[in-house]
Scaffold this motif. Structure first.
Motif, mmCIF file in Angstrom:
data_model
loop_
_atom_site.group_PDB
_atom_site.id
_atom_site.type_symbol
_atom_site.label_atom_id
_atom_site.label_comp_id
_atom_site.label_asym_id
_atom_site.label_seq_id
_atom_site.Cartn_x
_atom_site.Cartn_y
_atom_site.Cartn_z
ATOM 1 N N PHE A 106 0.844 -0.898 -0.185
ATOM 2 C CA PHE A 106 0.032 0.184 -0.248
ATOM 3 C C PHE A 106 0.891 1.575 -0.191
ATOM 4 O O PHE A 106 1.587 1.336 1.155
ATOM 5 N N ILE A 107 0.225 2.314 -0.793
ATOM 6 C CA ILE A 107 1.257 3.017 -1.314
ATOM 7 C C ILE A 107 1.157 4.531 -0.525
ATOM 8 O O ILE A 107 -0.189 4.980 -0.715
ATOM 9 N N GLU A 108 0.995 5.791 -0.004
ATOM 10 C CA GLU A 108 0.758 6.449 1.220
ATOM 11 C C GLU A 108 1.928 7.585 0.664
ATOM 12 O O GLU A 108 2.905 6.734 1.884
ATOM 13 N N MET A 112 6.140 2.765 1.134
ATOM 14 C CA MET A 112 5.729 1.665 0.854
ATOM 15 C C MET A 112 5.032 1.161 2.099
ATOM 16 O O MET A 112 6.175 0.893 2.714
ATOM 17 N N HIS A 113 3.916 0.614 2.471
ATOM 18 C CA HIS A 113 4.028 -0.104 3.614
ATOM 19 C C HIS A 113 3.558 -1.919 2.983
ATOM 20 O O HIS A 113 2.058 -1.631 2.504
ATOM 21 N N ILE A 114 3.834 -2.446 3.488
ATOM 22 C CA ILE A 114 3.801 -4.214 3.484
ATOM 23 C C ILE A 114 3.195 -4.948 4.462
ATOM 24 O O ILE A 114 3.560 -4.699 5.301
ATOM 25 N N ALA A 136 0.330 -15.171 11.297
ATOM 26 C CA ALA A 136 -0.366 -13.777 11.537
ATOM 27 C C ALA A 136 0.326 -12.561 10.037
ATOM 28 O O ALA A 136 0.869 -13.078 9.554
ATOM 29 N N THR A 137 -0.739 -11.816 10.899
ATOM 30 C CA THR A 137 -0.595 -10.734 9.527
ATOM 31 C C THR A 137 0.555 -9.829 9.675
ATOM 32 O O THR A 137 0.433 -8.896 11.658
ATOM 33 N N ILE A 138 1.584 -9.827 8.506
ATOM 34 C CA ILE A 138 2.696 -8.827 9.245
ATOM 35 C C ILE A 138 2.532 -7.246 8.856
ATOM 36 O O ILE A 138 2.477 -7.738 7.354
ATOM 37 N N TYR A 139 3.313 -6.356 8.898
ATOM 38 C CA TYR A 139 3.279 -5.077 8.684
ATOM 39 C C TYR A 139 4.549 -4.974 9.039
ATOM 40 O O TYR A 139 5.366 -4.527 10.306
ATOM 41 N N VAL A 140 4.986 -4.096 7.809
ATOM 42 C CA VAL A 140 6.113 -3.649 7.287
ATOM 43 C C VAL A 140 6.103 -2.226 6.840
ATOM 44 O O VAL A 140 6.341 -2.891 5.305
ATOM 45 N N LYS A 141 7.489 -1.477 6.980
ATOM 46 C CA LYS A 141 8.028 -0.713 5.956
ATOM 47 C C LYS A 141 9.050 -1.105 4.947
ATOM 48 O O LYS A 141 10.417 -1.315 5.665
ATOM 49 N N TYR A 142 9.032 -0.388 3.696
ATOM 50 C CA TYR A 142 9.758 -0.249 2.492
ATOM 51 C C TYR A 142 10.189 0.376 2.197
ATOM 52 O O TYR A 142 9.685 1.663 2.155
ATOM 53 N N GLN A 143 11.638 1.092 2.234
ATOM 54 C CA GLN A 143 11.908 2.171 1.719
ATOM 55 C C GLN A 143 12.967 2.150 1.098
ATOM 56 O O GLN A 143 14.425 1.443 1.398
ATOM 57 N N GLU A 144 13.695 2.240 -1.103
ATOM 58 C CA GLU A 144 15.016 2.280 -1.027
ATOM 59 C C GLU A 144 15.839 1.076 -0.789
ATOM 60 O O GLU A 144 16.487 1.511 -1.012
ATOM 61 N N ILE A 149 12.960 -1.891 10.316
ATOM 62 C CA ILE A 149 13.176 -2.753 11.730
ATOM 63 C C ILE A 149 11.571 -2.729 11.836
ATOM 64 O O ILE A 149 11.725 -3.417 12.941
ATOM 65 N N SER A 150 11.094 -1.995 11.267
ATOM 66 C CA SER A 150 9.665 -1.839 12.181
ATOM 67 C C SER A 150 8.412 -2.997 11.565
ATOM 68 O O SER A 150 7.715 -3.506 11.434
ATOM 69 N N LYS A 151 9.185 -4.411 11.251
ATOM 70 C CA LYS A 151 8.942 -5.966 10.419
ATOM 71 C C LYS A 151 7.681 -6.154 12.265
ATOM 72 O O LYS A 151 8.461 -5.978 12.850
ATOM 73 N N ALA A 152 6.711 -6.383 12.273
ATOM 74 C CA ALA A 152 6.077 -6.851 13.387
ATOM 75 C C ALA A 152 4.954 -7.526 12.630
ATOM 76 O O ALA A 152 3.996 -6.827 12.262
ATOM 77 N N PRO A 153 3.592 -8.213 14.253
ATOM 78 C CA PRO A 153 2.053 -8.753 13.523
ATOM 79 C C PRO A 153 1.801 -7.671 14.180
ATOM 80 O O PRO A 153 2.278 -6.873 15.003
#
Length: 477
Positions: A106-108, A112-114, A136-144, A149-153
């Motif tokens: 998801f882009i905002e 990019m939010h994965i 688990a549903t995992i959320y992580v931010k992606y950039q360049e 390090i925000s990979k978390a359920p």
């Protein structure tokens, strides 16, 4: 003992050193995305950000027959030249230790939010349906090209409704009316496929909003949900498992298709008129995204789960398996959905071949064939003396039938279509994608010719036929 991130990446690097050898396989595709090595399945995280297209994919570089899943990553600015960006997501945490399963991006605000499903299989005597599996549903931010390090359920098994099994996965996230929404595919304890709808204000705290289901049971599991709008009509795309096979529908072991969703998916709604995305042998787990040109684009896995008992993929012996489909644009005309290859593929057209009816064309490798009917007539194409494509006017039936080992165990697929006005076929070294009536119906298959040269013989009445040889798409590894 659980492998650490560095150890896993070193194993991937060692496996990918076989790329040069694997690329010599004559069945490697010329204008499709494939795994560099090993196995590919679901397309994931599809998006375009700041002009760059991103295609992530479930990837098992360590085993061509399938194994622990990572996410691989391709990027492109024009859909014709691609860069392999390496492995983006690694199964290195307790909540995803047994595989990075499917999800979305998801882009905002140029971020990019994965979201993906972290797979865990507990040791012991478990059925892994009602117990023994973590999802688990995992959320992580992606950039360049860097995973932060925000990979978390954000959701775990205990957060899902009590009447669901351990099989809940494949988050698709979007924003609407200043809220974030997520759909997850699921299987209830009563073995009914459904989709869960969640909502959030911050992408971190999620609340159950609704449950999407049919009045009658429609398979036991709904994978890879995707909810989007085309010309004011909401569609719910799913990959259902457990449907009963019919003569002209649901011919594969599992299916992929869409419901028309009337009403409000957040409250009162109705699902109607399930249609399959593709009637061929090799299509599953599609995902769509909206690009910066406003096109709704769909990509599918050119493969099929649990199909190895029916047909084979001999490329396993050469160190790789499966591919992704061409990128297709979805449109609606007169209330009906169509799929057509994105127009960028036209730039791959090379030499135009002169064609006469009732002749055999030889020495083809990759090509595009377009047929426009002069009238409502029967058509028949014999491809490499092992695949018969036929339209019967009286029966209003199109069939794709393998008559020898060209199909590696694939047999016949049939689709009802009232009149055949056009046929558009793209043939790669080991894949075929057929678009009937400008994408009213689509059939995709893999095939395995013992020669790199294809022949095609046809009886096409007064139809107009054009064949172009195809140039290769560029992939930089």
């Amino acid at each position: 003992m659980k492998l650490q991130t560095r150890e896993l990446l070193d194993k991937v690097k060692a496996a990918e050193e076989e790329l040069e050898k694997i690329n010599k396989d004559p069945w490697r595709l010329k204008f499709h995305l494939m795994p560099p090595v090993g196995w590919i399945n679901d397309p994931n995280g599809l998006c375009q950000m700041n002009g760059i297209y991103h295609v992530f994919f479930q990837y098992s570089p360590l085993e061509a027959a399938g194994g622990i899943k990572f996410w691989g990553h391709y990027t492109s600015s024009d859909l014709l030249e691609w860069n392999y960006e390496g492995v983006t997501l690694v199964p290195d945490q307790e909540f995803d230790r047994d595989g990075i399963y499917s999800g979305s991006s998801f882009i905002e605000n140029d971020q990019m939010h994965i979201f993906y499903t972290g797979n865990v299989k507990e040791e012991g005597d478990h059925d892994y349906v009602r117990k023994g599996r973590g999802a688990a549903t995992i959320y992580v931010k992606y950039q360049e090209n860097t995973v932060l390090i925000s990979k978390a359920p954000v959701l775990r098994n205990e957060d899902y409704p009590e009447h669901y099994s351990c099989h809940i996965r494949d988050p698709k996230v979007w924003k609407e009316d200043n809220q974030y929404f997520m759909v997850l595919g699921g299987r209830t304890l009563d073995d009914e496929g459904r989709v869960l709808v969640y909502t959030s204000k911050d992408l971190k705290q999620w609340k159950l909003c609704n449950e999407l289901k049919t009045k009658e049971t429609f398979g036991y599991m709904w994978e890879c949900p995707d909810l989007f709008e085309i010309d004011g009509q909401n569609l719910l795309s799913i990959s259902p498992q457990g449907l009963i096979r019919e003569n002209f529908r649901f011919q594969n072991i599992y299916q992929s298709g869409y419901f028309y969703l009337d009403g409000d998916f957040r409250s009162d709604y109705q699902l109607r008129d399930f249609e399959e995305w593709d009637y061929g042998f090799d299509f599953y787990a599609p995902q769509t995204f909206l690009d910066e040109k406003g096109r709704r684009i769909i990509i599918g896995w050119m493969g099929m789960s649990d199909s190895d008992l029916e047909y084979q993929n001999p490329t396993i012996e050469n160190g790789w398996q499966h591919a992704l489909t061409m990128l297709r644009e979805i449109s609606m005309k007169d209330g009906q959905i169509f799929q057509t290859p994105v127009k960028e593929y036209l730039e791959l057209r090379d030499e135009l071949i002169e064609v006469e009816n009732k002749t055999k064309i030889r020495n083809l490798e990759t090509f595009e064939l377009e047929v426009k009917q002069g009238g409502i007539e029967d058509l028949e194409f014999i491809f490499s003396e092992g695949l018969v494509l036929k339209y019967n006017v009286q029966e209003e039936l199109f069939s794709m039938e393998f008559i020898n080992e060209l199909g590696a165990g694939r047999t016949i697929r049939k689709v009802k279509i009232k009149s055949l006005k056009s046929l558009h076929m793209f043939v790669d070294t080991s894949s075929i994608e057929l678009f009937l009536n400008d994408g009213e119906k689509v059939l995709t298959t893999r095939y395995y010719n013992s020669s790199t040269e294809n022949t095609i013989q046809f009886v096409a009445g007064t139809a107009e036929i054009n064949i172009w040889k195809m140039k290769n798409m560029t992939v930089n590894y």
